[in-house]
Design an enzyme around this catalytic site. Structure first.
Site, PDB file in Angstrom:
ATOM      1  N   LEU A   1       0.744  -1.210  -0.083  1.00  0.00           N
ATOM      2  CA  LEU A   1       0.067  -0.089  -0.066  1.00  0.00           C
ATOM      3  C   LEU A   1       0.776   1.204   0.069  1.00  0.00           C
ATOM      4  O   LEU A   1       0.303   2.383   0.451  1.00  0.00           O
ATOM      5  CB  LEU A   1      -1.033   0.029   1.308  1.00  0.00           C
ATOM      6  CG  LEU A   1      -2.142  -1.186   1.178  1.00  0.00           C
ATOM      7  CD1 LEU A   1      -2.872  -1.005   2.352  1.00  0.00           C
ATOM      8  CD2 LEU A   1      -2.825  -1.075  -0.200  1.00  0.00           C
TER       9      LEU A   1
ATOM     10  N   LYS B   1      14.734  -2.111 -13.592  1.00  0.00           N
ATOM     11  CA  LYS B   1      13.985  -3.051 -14.478  1.00  0.00           C
ATOM     12  C   LYS B   1      15.021  -4.008 -15.265  1.00  0.00           C
ATOM     13  O   LYS B   1      14.998  -5.194 -15.273  1.00  0.00           O
ATOM     14  CB  LYS B   1      13.142  -2.336 -15.595  1.00  0.00           C
ATOM     15  CG  LYS B   1      12.112  -1.749 -14.872  1.00  0.00           C
ATOM     16  CD  LYS B   1      11.055  -2.807 -14.085  1.00  0.00           C
ATOM     17  CE  LYS B   1       9.927  -2.192 -13.663  1.00  0.00           C
ATOM     18  NZ  LYS B   1       9.014  -3.119 -12.561  1.00  0.00           N
TER      19      LYS B   1
ATOM     20  N   TYR C   1      15.371   4.103 -12.313  1.00  0.00           N
ATOM     21  CA  TYR C   1      14.142   3.200 -12.280  1.00  0.00           C
ATOM     22  C   TYR C   1      14.302   2.200 -13.443  1.00  0.00           C
ATOM     23  O   TYR C   1      14.246   0.957 -13.201  1.00  0.00           O
ATOM     24  CB  TYR C   1      12.775   4.036 -12.589  1.00  0.00           C
ATOM     25  CG  TYR C   1      11.800   3.296 -13.145  1.00  0.00           C
ATOM     26  CD1 TYR C   1      11.297   3.417 -14.502  1.00  0.00           C
ATOM     27  CD2 TYR C   1      11.104   2.276 -12.518  1.00  0.00           C
ATOM     28  CE1 TYR C   1      10.459   2.699 -15.024  1.00  0.00           C
ATOM     29  CE2 TYR C   1      10.113   1.806 -12.974  1.00  0.00           C
ATOM     30  CZ  TYR C   1       9.730   2.022 -14.618  1.00  0.00           C
ATOM     31  OH  TYR C   1       8.713   0.915 -14.987  1.00  0.00           O
TER      32      TYR C   1
ATOM     33  N   SER D   1       9.700  -3.182 -18.666  1.00  0.00           N
ATOM     34  CA  SER D   1       9.407  -1.731 -19.199  1.00  0.00           C
ATOM     35  C   SER D   1      10.090  -1.622 -20.444  1.00  0.00           C
ATOM     36  O   SER D   1      11.422  -2.063 -20.374  1.00  0.00           O
ATOM     37  CB  SER D   1       9.571  -0.967 -18.113  1.00  0.00           C
ATOM     38  OG  SER D   1       9.449   0.236 -18.823  1.00  0.00           O
TER      39      SER D   1
HETATM   40  C1  WQD Z   1       5.401  10.215 -21.962  1.00  0.00           C
HETATM   41  C2  WQD Z   1       5.674  11.441 -23.002  1.00  0.00           C
HETATM   42  C3  WQD Z   1       6.999  13.515 -21.662  1.00  0.00           C
HETATM   43  C4  WQD Z   1       4.205  14.355 -18.603  1.00  0.00           C
HETATM   44  C5  WQD Z   1       7.859   6.333 -18.105  1.00  0.00           C
HETATM   45  C6  WQD Z   1       8.608   5.017 -17.893  1.00  0.00           C
HETATM   46  C7  WQD Z   1       8.043   3.772 -18.401  1.00  0.00           C
HETATM   47  C8  WQD Z   1       6.715   3.817 -17.926  1.00  0.00           C
HETATM   48  C9  WQD Z   1       5.676   4.989 -18.057  1.00  0.00           C
HETATM   49  C10 WQD Z   1       6.080   2.774 -15.633  1.00  0.00           C
HETATM   50  C11 WQD Z   1       7.093  12.047 -22.662  1.00  0.00           C
HETATM   51  C12 WQD Z   1       5.587  13.866 -21.998  1.00  0.00           C
HETATM   52  C13 WQD Z   1       4.920  13.777 -19.642  1.00  0.00           C
HETATM   53  C14 WQD Z   1       4.034  15.839 -18.665  1.00  0.00           C
HETATM   54  C15 WQD Z   1       4.717  15.947 -20.728  1.00  0.00           C
HETATM   55  N1  WQD Z   1       6.792   3.453 -16.377  1.00  0.00           N
HETATM   56  N2  WQD Z   1       5.127  14.492 -20.989  1.00  0.00           N
HETATM   57  N3  WQD Z   1       4.260  16.288 -19.859  1.00  0.00           N
HETATM   58  O1  WQD Z   1       8.535   8.975 -19.722  1.00  0.00           O
HETATM   59  O2  WQD Z   1       7.629   7.789 -21.686  1.00  0.00           O
HETATM   60  O3  WQD Z   1       7.923   6.482 -19.425  1.00  0.00           O
HETATM   61  O4  WQD Z   1       6.659   6.137 -17.645  1.00  0.00           O
HETATM   62  O5  WQD Z   1       5.084   2.151 -16.155  1.00  0.00           O
HETATM   63  O6  WQD Z   1       8.743   2.716 -17.945  1.00  0.00           O
HETATM   64  O7  WQD Z   1       9.850   5.133 -18.420  1.00  0.00           O
HETATM   65  O8  WQD Z   1       6.028   8.339 -19.621  1.00  0.00           O
HETATM   66  O9  WQD Z   1       4.007   9.431 -19.403  1.00  0.00           O
HETATM   67  O10 WQD Z   1       6.198  10.166 -18.240  1.00  0.00           O
HETATM   68  O11 WQD Z   1       6.059  10.698 -20.773  1.00  0.00           O
HETATM   69  O12 WQD Z   1       5.029  16.367 -21.681  1.00  0.00           O
HETATM   70  O13 WQD Z   1       3.370  16.526 -17.715  1.00  0.00           O
HETATM   71  O14 WQD Z   1       4.871  12.652 -22.320  1.00  0.00           O
HETATM   72  O15 WQD Z   1       8.100  14.207 -21.832  1.00  0.00           O
HETATM   73  O16 WQD Z   1       7.396  12.678 -23.999  1.00  0.00           O
HETATM   74  P1  WQD Z   1       7.644   7.917 -20.138  1.00  0.00           P
HETATM   75  P2  WQD Z   1       5.473   9.582 -19.368  1.00  0.00           P
END
Ligand code: WQD
Length: 347
Positions: free
Chosen positions: A38, A160, A156, A131
Site C-alpha cells: 500500500l 528493471k 528506475y 518496461s
Molecule cells: C510520456 C511523454 C514526456 C508528462 C515512463 C517510464 C516507463 C513507464 C511509463 C512505468 C514524454 C511527456 C509527460 C507531462 C509531458 N513507467 N510528458 N508532460 O517517460 O515515456 O515512460 O512512464 O510504467 O517505464 O519510463 O512516460 O508519461 O512520463 O511521458 O509532456 O506532464 O509525455 O516528456 O514525452 P515515459 P511519461
C-alpha cells in the site's frame, strides 16, 4: 477458463496494472492472492476488484523488503501457489533520479525475496513486470525483443534491467519458468469506472497529468519539448491500454503453466507489450480533448531531462506466441480515463 489447481500470487496486486490483471485472472477462474504494501495504492482497490468480479481474493499487506514478514504472510500458502506475477516496484522515473537508493533497494530486494520464497516452496513460474525503458533510445523503430538494450535514462529503468538480469541468472540454475513482459506506456482505466490509475501526489506520467488538468486539479499541462525531430515536434510513445495489458498477462500465464519444466525452462521468454504504433504528446492531448469533450490547458516547455524522442513496439511476437491482440483504441482508453477521473471527484 482456469487451467490450474494452484493459486496465483500477484505482488503489487492493488496497484494500477496489478489490479486490472487481478480482475482478468479472477474473471477467467484463477484463484488469486493479492499482495501489496500500500505504498502506492489504496486498500479500497480490493473492494473494487470484488465488485467487478463478484469474487473475494485473499489479500496480504506486506513490505517485500522485509523477508521475515513476507515468509510469515505467505506461510499459509505453502504448497498452494502455482505461479507468481510480480508487479510490486517503485516506478516514478523522476523520483528514482532524486532518490536512487530507494529504488535499487526496493525494486531489487523485493524481487530477490520473492525468488528466494519461490525456490524454497517450489513455485516454478514467474511473470515479471518489465518496461520498454530498458531499450533506452533505440536506434531503429519499431523496437523488437532483440533490439539492443541501451543505457537507461533513470535508476528506475536500471532497476528493471537489473531485475531482468537477476531473473535470467536465477532461471539458468533453477527449473524456473520465467517471462519478462516489457510494457510500453500503460494508460487507460477499467470500462466499469471502478478501477484506474491512482497517482499519489503530482503525476509524473502524461495521461494522468492531462486528465487532472482537464478536471481542474492541475492548472496547466506542460508539454516537455516541441522541438523534437517528429512530425509535430513532440515526443512519440506507444500508449497501451491497461486492460489489453491485463489480458496479455493471463495469456502469458496460461502458456507458462502449460510449459513443462523439463522443456528448456532456463529460456527466459521476453515479450514487448505495446500497440505497435506511436502517438505524439500533442496527439494524446488532442485525442483526450475529443474523449472528454473539454479543452486541456497546455503550454510548451523545455524538454524533460532523460526523455527519449521516440519509442513504439513491434508486438508480433506476443501476437503470434501468446495469441494476444490489443483491442482498445487511444480514444477509448482516454474515454475510460475521463470516466475514472470524474469518479474521483476533486480530491
Ligand atoms: C510520456 C511523454 C514526456 C508528462 C515512463 C517510464 C516507463 C513507464 C511509463 C512505468 C514524454 C511527456 C509527460 C507531462 C509531458 N513507467 N510528458 N508532460 O517517460 O515515456 O515512460 O512512464 O510504467 O517505464 O519510463 O512516460 O508519461 O512520463 O511521458 O509532456 O506532464 O509525455 O516528456 O514525452 P515515459 P511519461
Amino acid at each position: 477458463m482456469k487451467t490450474t489447481k494452484g493459486k496465483i500470487l500477484v505482488t503489487g496486486g492493488l496497484g494500477y496494472i496489478g489490479s486490472h490483471t487481478a480482475v482478468e485472472l479472477l474473471s477467467q477462474g484463477f484463484e488469486v492472492v493479492l499482495l501489496d504494501d500500500l505504498s502506492n495504492s489504496k486498500a479500497f482497490v480490493k473492494d473494487r476488484i470484488s465488485a467487478i468480479t463478484q469474487k473475494s481474493p485473499d489479500f496480504v499487506q506486506v513490505d517485500l523488503k522485509d523477508k521475515e514478514a513476507l515468509y510469515d504472510a505467505l506461510s499459509q500458502y505453502a504448497g498452494k501457489i502455482e505461479g507468481v506475477i510480480h508487479f510490486a516496484a517503485h516506478k516514478a522515473v523522476g523520483e528514482s533520479v532524486e532518490n536512487p537508493l530507494k529504488y535499487y533497494k526496493n525494486n531489487l530486494l523485493s524481487l530477490i525475496h520473492v525468488l528466494e520464497w519461490m525456490k524454497e516452496f517450489s513455485v516454478g513460474s514467474l511473470i515479471f513486470s518489465s518496461s520498454c525503458t530498458v531499450y533506452g533510445q533505440g536506434d531503429t523503430m519499431p523496437l523488437t525483443e532483440d533490439s539492443p538494450l541501451k543505457p537507461c535514462e533513470s535508476p528506475y529503468g536500471n532497476t528493471k534491467k537489473m531485475c531482468e538480469e537477476i531473473l535470467v541468472d536465477f532461471a539458468k540454475i533453477n527449473s524456473q519458468k520465467c517471462t519478462l513482459l516489457r510494457y510500453f506506456n500503460p494508460i487507460g482505466a477499467h470500462p466499469s469506472g471502478l478501477l484506474g490509475e491512482l497517482p499519489l501526489g503530482v503525476p509524473n506520467n502524461l495521461v494522468p497529468y492531462v486528465s487532472q488538468t482537464a478536471a481542474g486539479i492541475r492548472e496547466v499541462l506542460k508539454i516537455f519539448g516541441n522541438d523534437y525531430p517528429t512530425p509535430d515536434g513532440t515526443a512519440i510513445r506507444d500508449y497501451i491500454d491497461v486492460v489489453d495489458l491485463a489480458f496479455a498477462h493471463v495469456l502469458c500465464l496460461k502458456k507458462l503453466l502449460e510449459k513443462s519444466s523439463v522443456e528448456d525452462s532456463s529460456r527466459v521468454e521476453i515479450y514487448n507489450l505495446g500497440t505497435g504504433s506511436g502517438s505524439s504528446v500533442l496527439e494524446v492531448v488532442q485525442t483526450f480533448e475529443k474523449a472528454a469533450q473539454t479543452k486541456v490547458n497546455y503550454i510548451f516547455a523545455p524538454r524533460r531531462e532523460g526523455d527519449i524522442v521516440c519509442a513504439y513496439a513491434d508486438n508480433q511476437k506476443a501476437k503470434i506466441e501468446l495469441g494476444w491482440q490489443p483491442k482498445t483504441s487511444l480514444l477509448e482508453s482516454l474515454q475510460n480515463v475521463w470516466r475514472w477521473q470524474q469518479s474521483l471527484g476533486e480530491d
